[in-house]
Design an enzyme around this catalytic site. Structure first.
Site, short mmCIF file in Angstrom:
data_model
loop_
_atom_site.label_atom_id
_atom_site.label_comp_id
_atom_site.label_asym_id
_atom_site.label_seq_id
_atom_site.Cartn_x
_atom_site.Cartn_y
_atom_site.Cartn_z
N LYS A 282 16.17 21.15 -12.58
CA LYS A 282 15.43 19.90 -12.74
C LYS A 282 16.22 18.77 -13.39
O LYS A 282 17.01 19.01 -14.30
CB LYS A 282 14.16 20.15 -13.58
CG LYS A 282 13.11 20.97 -12.88
CD LYS A 282 12.51 20.30 -11.65
CE LYS A 282 11.75 19.05 -11.96
NZ LYS A 282 10.54 19.26 -12.71
N GLU B 226 8.98 7.72 -17.07
CA GLU B 226 7.60 8.19 -17.27
C GLU B 226 7.08 7.76 -18.64
O GLU B 226 5.91 7.39 -18.78
CB GLU B 226 7.55 9.71 -17.16
CG GLU B 226 7.88 10.23 -15.77
CD GLU B 226 8.06 11.74 -15.76
OE1 GLU B 226 7.13 12.46 -15.41
OE2 GLU B 226 9.18 12.21 -16.13
N SER C 68 14.75 20.73 -17.67
CA SER C 68 13.55 21.51 -17.91
C SER C 68 13.91 22.71 -18.77
O SER C 68 15.02 23.25 -18.67
CB SER C 68 12.97 21.98 -16.58
OG SER C 68 12.20 23.14 -16.75
N HIS D 199 0.84 -1.21 0.00
CA HIS D 199 0.00 0.00 0.00
C HIS D 199 0.87 1.26 0.00
O HIS D 199 0.43 2.32 0.44
CB HIS D 199 -0.94 0.05 1.21
CG HIS D 199 -1.84 -1.14 1.34
ND1 HIS D 199 -3.13 -1.14 0.90
CD2 HIS D 199 -1.63 -2.38 1.85
CE1 HIS D 199 -3.69 -2.32 1.17
NE2 HIS D 199 -2.78 -3.10 1.74
#
Lengths: 473, 473, 473, 473
Positions: free
Chosen positions: A299, A306, A293, A172
Site C-alpha cells: 500500500k 485524505e 499500511s 459529474h
C-alpha cells in the site's frame, strides 16, 4: 528528543481532568470551577501580543499623565524582561494565574513592584483581550497569506511544467470534454485568489483598536486612542466601546474564510486522490507525502490528501460552533466569548500544515502523461460533433439530438464513435459528410475554445500570465 | 382572499411526494428519480434573470456570427413575451420541464420555432445557471443592503430620541457600569455597518460573468465575453472556465454574511426580550409586534424577536449544510451544487422579513425611562470609586482591592454603598475623604468617559454623527 | 396537468414576501410581523394529527365532565367533517388563520357553534402542538423504516445476484485486498440496520403524550391523561408539564438519525459514482436513474447519486440549525421552537425520495463482472504473501518488511509480482520456495478469511442469512 | 506546582507547528507531512485500551495456534510492563512513533524481541483502532452517566429543599402561570433522564467487537472472535469486516448525545443566569462558582454558567464537523476517519467539567424565596379567571376573550387585576360574582393542577418519587 507524554487516566477517574494547578485557590473557588474558567492552557500563545498591547497602554497612560515617566520605564523594562523569559521558556505559570493577562501582570508586579499595579488603570480584560486578538490575527493572516501564495506558486509551476498535456475534463465525474491539464491546475488557482482577497479584506476589518473601551463604557482617563492604534500598527479605532468588547466578527470571519479555503483544498485533494488511484492512474504521489499500511505491504496511501479533506469537515464544525455560541448572547461581554480562541488557534494550526503540505505534494508528484493520453475517449468530442452540425446550419438543439442518435448507434454496434462508418452517420442525417472524421481531434477541439477563460493553449498561456500577475508571483 | 392549501398526505403514503407532473416521462426515467432531479419548483424564481442572461447570450451569438439578425429578433421577442407571461402568471409549467432553463427554452421554441433551438448553441446549463446566480445575487444584495440601512436608521432614531437616558450597562448580564442608552442602541448599529461592508465586498465578487464557459471547457464560438458582461452589468469575466461552472463561493459567502447579520440581530433580539420582561421592564413592545396566548389572556409575547433568534440558528445551519455539501466535491460541476439554491433563497426570504420587522419594532417600542432610572444601582460606580483612589496615588490594582473591601462591608451591613458612613470607608483606607460621596453620581461617571467610542454625551453625539455619515443616512 | 407556478418577484420588491392574506389584521398587527409569525403555510400538514388529537381531547373533556355528551358529539362530527374537507381540498384557509390549530378551531366553530369554543378548554397550543408532533413523527418514522427496509432488500438481492464475483477491496481508495462483491454490498446493509435500530428507539421516546400539560403548568381539569394516551396509541404520558411543552429532543434526534442515515447513503453514493466512471467501469447505472447533458450529447450523469450526497450536507445543516436554535433557550416554551417544523418536514420529504430512488437504482444497475475481474491486481495479495512467510515461522512484522522488498524489486523490474522469478524472491529471503506462486490466487485468498464477518464465501453466505433474519426480510 | 508552558511562537514562524520529534524520518517522509499524519499527540490516551485489546488479540492468536504459549507469555508480560511504564510516566515516545499503536508495538519489541513482532499477525491498525475506540467509549459512557446522575441528584435535592415555594412560570420569558419552584427544577431533571437513556442505548451499540476484521477483508487465521469479545467484555461481534473498520457511527452518536445533553445544560444555565441577575434576583450563586472582574470591584459573574452555554455551541460544532467529514467517504477505511478522535476526546473532557460544576453550583446556590414571592403577579391568574367563567358555563374561547377585556380595563385604570372593583368585572359580563376574588390565590391555582405531570404539590411529590425511582437515586 524522546519525551514522555503524560498519560491522561481520564476514563478511570471520576472526572477526566487532572487538577493542573491543584492546592491553593483564592476565595474558596471550587477547584473544578477554577479549571473550567482558566484559559491559560490555550491563551498563553497570546503572550507576545499581550505584552505588545501592554507596552502601548503604558505609554498611553504616561501620555495621559496617569503614570510618571519613571513608572513607565519600569513597566516597559519589566515587560521586556517577561518577553525574554517566555522566549527562553523560563516563564513559570503559577497556580493562581487564570489566564495569560493575569500571569503577565502578576509577573510584572513581582519584577517592578507597585508600578506594575498601575498598568491596569483604566483598562479591563475585556478591551485587553480584544486588542490581543486583533494583533494576533493580523500576524496570523500574514502567515496564512504567505502559505496560500506558495500553493498558488506550486499550481503555476505545474501548469507550466505540464503544459500541452490534454486530459479528459469531467463533469459529474463523467468524462465530458478534452481540456489542457494546465487549465485544470489553474482551476484550483483562482479559488485561492478569492481566498486571499477575503483574507485581505478581513485584515482591514481586524485592524481596529478596541483598547480604551474599558469593560464596556470607555475609560475615564484622557487616553489618546489614535496614538495607541499607531503604536500598535492598527488602522483605526473602534467607534463604540460596548461593541468593541463584544465584537467577535473577525473570529467568525476568519473561521469562515478558513472553511472556504479548506473546502477549496479538499476539492483539490479529492481530485488528486482519484487521479492517484490504480484505476485513473493519472498521477503518482511522492513517497514523501504518502504512507504505508501496517498490514498490507504493497500500500501507498494518500493520507495527507485524505487528512486535508477530513480536516475541512472539522474546520466547518469550528465555524458552526462559534456562530452557535455567539447567537443570542444577551450582553456586551459574556464569558461565552472565551470559546472563540480554541477554534481560532486550532484552525490556524491546521492551515499551517495543510497549506505547505499541499504545496510540497503538488511540486513532488509525477504526472503520467501516457496514462492520461490513453484514457482520452473520442466520445468526449460529441459536443464538437454537434457544433459540426451547427456549422452546417442545424439548430444546436436538433444537432444535440442527432449526435445522441449517432452515439446510440455506435454503442449498439460496439464501435467507437470515431470509427463508425460514414454510412451510419448519414443514416442519422445527410448533413454529415466525409469531413466528419476531422472532428475527432482532441487538439483541434481545445484550440477552438480560444476565448478568455477557455482551454485553448493560447488562452491558457494568457491565463497563466494573468494569474502570476494577480498573485504577485 | 381565502385559499385552500393542498394537504400533503405524505405520512400515510409510501412516499411523501406527490407526482407533480405525473404521467409521461421521456426516456423511461423513474418518476421518483425525475422528481428528485427536478428543480423547477424552487429555481423558477430565477426566471427573470435567466431571460436576461439569455438575451445577452443571443446578442453574443449574433455578434459572433452564429445566428442571423432575424433569428436574434425572434429570440429577443420570444423571451420578452415569456417575461410578460411570467409576470402575468400565465406561464404554464409542463410535465417535462425539469428546471427553469428548460422550461423557458421549451416555451421559446413553441413561440419562435427553430430559432429557439439555436439559443443554447455554445452554452451549457452549467455556465447558464452560474450566470443566473450572479445576476440574482446582485439584486438580492441590494435589497438586503437597503433593508439593513433601515434598521440602522431605526437605531439612529432611537439613539437620538432616547438621548440623555442613563441605563445600567451589563457584562455577564450583571450590572456593571452606567452608560447612555443611546450608546447602547449604537452598539447594535456598528455590527450592521460591518455587515454592509461584507455584503458590498461580496457584491464585487459576485459581479463576475461565467457565461462563455460552456460545460467547463469554454465555448468554441468567438463570443465576446466582455460584451456579455457589459450587457449584464457585471464588472468582469471569469478567468477559468472550469472554476467558473464549479464556483459556489459567493453562495457560501452570502450564507456566512447572512449568518453573521442574523447573529447580530439575534443578540439585539435577546437583549430586547430581556428588557421587555416584567422583571427588567425597560421597554414596552408595540402590540403590532407581539402576540397573545391561546390559553392565557394576559400574555403579550415578543414572538417576532424570538423568531429572529430562532431563525438565526436555522440560517447558521444552512451555511453549514452548504459547506458540507461543497467539501470534497471531485469535479468541476457536480449535481450536488443544485443544493445551493434552497438555502440561498430561503435565507434571503428570512432576511427580507427579519430586517423590516426589526426596524418597525425598534421604532414602535416605548422606552420606560422611569423603570430604567430606578434600576440604577450605585454599586455600578465601584470602578469610579477605585479611580477615585487612583487619583489619590494608589495603584489601580490596590485600589480595586480596597474598593472590594468597602463593598463587602456595605453588603455585610446591608447599607447601600453610597450611604455607607465615611468612617467605614476610612476603616478600609485613610485615603478616603469626605469628597468620596461625590463619586456617586451617574452623570459624572459617564461624562468622564469622554474619548472616542466612550459613553460620555459629547462622545456619543460625535458617534451619532459619524454613524450617520458612514451609513449614508 | 400543466400548472402555473406563481413567480416570486422577490428580488425587485422591497421585501421578498407577498402578503399572503393581506387586508385585515386583528389588533393592528403589522402585516410583515403577521407573516413572520404565521406558520400555516408549513404546519398545515399537521392537520390530520391535529384533528386526531382534538378528538381525543374532546373525549377527555367529556370524561372529566367539562363538556356534555351532546357537545362531544357535535365536536366529533365537526372534526370529522373538517377531515373530509381537507382530504377533498375543500378546506379554505382564512386571512386570520395563524396556524393549523387556529384554522381548525375556527372552522369547527363555524360548523358547530358554541360547542366548538369549548374544545380549547384546559388546553394550550403549547401542549397541542407538542402532541401533534409526537403523532406525526410516529407515522413518519414508520414510513422511513419501511423505505430503509426496501433499500436493505435491494442490497440483499444484489449480494445474492452478484455472489461469486471477486472485486478489489479499497482502503484509502487504493486497492488493498480481494473481497467478494457480495461482501461489499452487505457492508452498506449493516449501517442501515443500525439506523433502523436508532429510529425504533426514537419511536419509543416519541410515544409520550404531552397533552394535559396546558401552557406549562398542567391543566386544572381532572383529565385522565392515560386515557388520552391510549386513545392516541401512545405508550406513556409526560412526567412534567414544563418539560413537556419545551421538549424538542425527538426532533433533534430525528434530524440526527436522518443525518447519519443520509451519511450512509452518501457513502454508498460516492462509491457508486466512482464505480460508474469510465475509469473504474465496474457498474452501469440504468437510464432510469441518470440524466443527460444540455450540451454534451454523450453524457450519462449519475445525478441521483450526486443529489443524495449533496442533500446529506443539507440535512446535516438542518440538524445543526435546530441544535443552535435550541441552545440556551431560557424558558419552557419560546417561539424559537417554531423553527423545528421546517427542518423536520423537509428532511422527511428528502428521505422519502432518497430511499426509494436508491432502492430502484440498486436493483436496476448492471454489474460489469468482466471489468471487475480484469481490474484485479496480484499486488493486492501482498498481505497473503506476508502470511505465507508467517506460516514459515517468520514474525509478521519481519514478513511485512520482506514482502515490501519483494514489491520494490518487482516495481523496479517492471514485472508483475506474480511473474517475478523465484530467484528474485530468494534474493530477499531464503524462506521463499516454489510454492510461493500458489499465493497468487484470489479465490484462495478470500476463502481463507472464513470467520464471522470475513469475506470467504461461506462466511458471506452466513452473513446474508443473518442479515435477512435481522432485517425481517 | 508551577510549570512553564512552552510558548508557541507560531505566528512569527513560517508555520505554527514545532517539529515535535524532529531529526530522523524513515523513508524520506516530508517532516511536515509526518507531523500532519502523526496522531500520537492526541491518541496516546488510548494506550490503556490498546494494551487491553492487544492482550486479547495475543490470546486469540495463541488459541488459533498462530503463536506459541511461551510467546504469548512474553507478549503479555511485555504489555503489562508497558502499562506500568505509562502509569508511571516512564514511557518514552520516540521520534518514529506515529501513533499509540506503533509506539506500543515498538516498545514491546524492544522488551520481548521477536515475539513482539508476531503480535500484529492477522491484525491491521484499522480493526485495532476501531476496537480501541469501542473499549474507550464504553468506559467514557460510564463516567458520563455517573456525572449526569449527580446533576440529577442535585436537582432532586433542590426540588425537595425548595418545596412549597411558588414562582412565576414563564413562557416566551413572560410571566405566565404560577408553578412550584420544585416543579421547575424537575423540568430540568427529565431531559437528563432521556440523555441517560440515549447513552445507554449507545453503549449497547458501542459494545461490538471489530477485531478480527483485518484491514477490511477479515483475518486469514482461525481466530475465535466471540472469545475475543468475551475477553474484552463486549456484547457481540461485528457482522461485516468492511463495515467494521469504516464504522464511526458510535462517535457521531456520542457527539450528538453530548450535544443534546449540553443543550439541556445550556438551557438550565441560561435560566440560572437570568435568575441571578439583579433584576430577577431569584437566586444567589455561590462564590465558589462565580468570578470577579479585573476592572469592576463589585462584579460577581456567572462565568461557569456562561461557559456551559458557550461550550454547547462548540460541542454542536464538533458534531457538525464529524458528520461533514464522514459524508461521502468513498471507501471502507479512509484517513479522514482520524478526525474522529479530537472531537470525541475534547467533548468528553468538556462534559467531565460541565457536569460536576453544574452539580456543585446547583447544590451551593441560595434561593431568595422573598424576592420570588414578591415578584408574583396576580395577572398570571388570568387563565384561572377564564376557568372561573368556564365553570359558570361560558365556553372557554369566549371566557378567554372576556378576561382579555377585564385585563384591558385593569390596565387602563392602572389597578391591579385582583383589586379591580366588582362593578368593573360586571361591566364586562354578568357571570362574574363576588366569589371572583377567590380566584386570586396562587396556592389554589397550583393545587388545581393536580394531575400527573401537573404543578400541584401532591402531583409534584409523586413526580419526585418517580424521578428518584427511574434515576436510581
Amino acid at each position: 528528543m524522546a519525551r514522555p507524554i503524560p498519560y491522561p487516566n481520564s476514563v478511570m477517574k471520576r472526572c477526566s481532568v487532572t487538577k493542573l494547578w491543584g492546592g491553593r485557590f483564592a476565595g474558596g473557588v471550587d477547584p473544578l470551577a477554577w479549571q473550567y474558567n482558566a484559559s491559560i492552557s490555550f491563551d498563553f500563545r497570546l503572550a507576545k501580543v499581550d505584552i505588545q498591547g501592554s507596552k502601548a497602554w503604558a505609554k498611553g497612560l504616561r501620555k495621559a499623565g496617569v503614570i510618571r515617566a519613571d513608572e513607565l520605564d519600569l513597566i516597559l523594562d519589566g515587560l521586556e524582561k517577561i518577553s525574554y523569559e517566555i522566549e527562553a521558556s523560563e516563564f513559570y505559570i503559577q497556580p493562581a494565574d487564570e489566564d495569560v493577562h493575569t500571569a503577565i501582570e502578576r509577573r510584572l508586579t513581582e519584577l517592578v513592584g507597585a508600578a506594575g499595579g498601575k498598568l491596569h488603570t483604566g483598562r479591563s480584560r475585556n478591551d485587553q483581550v480584544a486588542t490581543d486578538l486583533a494583533l494576533w490575527m493580523i500576524e496570523a493572516l500574514e502567515v496564512i497569506e504567505k502559505n496560500i501564495k506558495e500553493v498558488q506558486l506550486s499550481l503555476i509551476k505545474r501548469s507550466e511544467k505540464d503544459f500541452g498535456i490534454i486530459i479528459n475534463g469531467y463533469t459529474h465525474l463523467q468524462q465530458s470534454q478534452p481540456i489542457l491539464l494546465s487549465h485544470w491546475w489553474l482551476s484550483h488557482f483562482w479559488p485561492l485568489m478569492r481566498d486571499r482577497q477575503r483574507l485581505a479584506e478581513l485584515k482591514k476589518r481586524a485592524s481596529v483598536l478596541p483598547l480604551g473601551s474599558g469593560a464596556m463604557a470607555g475609560t475615564p482617563y484622557p487616553i489618546d486612542r489614535k496614538f495607541l492604534a499607531a503604536e500598535l500598527g492598527l488602522d483605526s479605532i473602534s467607534p463604540n466601546s460596548i461593541d468593541a468588547v463584544a465584537n467577535r466578527d473577525t473570529v467568525a470571519e476568519f473561521l469562515f474564510t478558513a472553511s472556504l479555503l479548506a473546502v477549496h483544498l479538499s476539492k483539490l485533494s479529492e481530485a488528486l486522490i482519484l487521479f492517484s488511484t490504480a484505476e485513473f492512474g493519472f498521477i503518482h504521489l511522492s513517497d514523501a507525502y504518502t504512507t504505508g499500511s501496517s498490514l498490507m505491504p504493497q500500500k501507498k496511501n494518500p493520507d495527507t490528501l485524505e487528512l486535508t479533506r477530513g480536516k475541512t469537515g472539522t474546520i466547518i464544525g469550528r465555524l458552526t460552533g462559534l456562530l452557535a455560541a455567539l447567537k443570542g448572547l444577551p450582553s456586551s461581554y459574556d464569558k461565552d466569548l472565551q470559546e472563540d480562541k480554541m477554534p481560532l488557534f486550532e484552525t490556524y494550526d491546521s492551515l499551517c500544515l495543510m497549506l505547505p503540505v499541499m504545496a510540497g505534494l503538488l511540486e513532488s508528484l509525477e504526472v503520467d502523461a501516457g496514462r492520461i493520453h490513453s484514457a482520452l475517449n473520442p466520445a468526449i468530442l460529441a459536443t464538437d460533433l454537434a457544433d459540426y452540425l451547427v456549422a452546417k446550419g442545424i439548430p444546436f438543439r436538433e444537432a444535440h439530438s442527432l449526435v445522441g442518435q449517432v452515439i446510440r448507434k455506435s454503442e449498439g454496434l460496439h464501435v467507437p464513435l470515431h470509427q463508425l462508418p460514414l454510412k451510419d452517420f448519414l443514416a442519422v442525417n445527410p448533413a454529415f459528410t466525409a469531413d466528419v472524421f476531422d472532428v475527432f481531434d482532441f487538439e483541434k477541439s481545445i484550440s477552438k475554445r480560444n476565448l478568455p477563460g477557455g482551454t485553448a493553449p493560447a488562452a491558457v498561456q494568457e491565463q497563466i500570465a494573468l494569474a502570476k500577475h494577480l498573485a504577485g508571483l
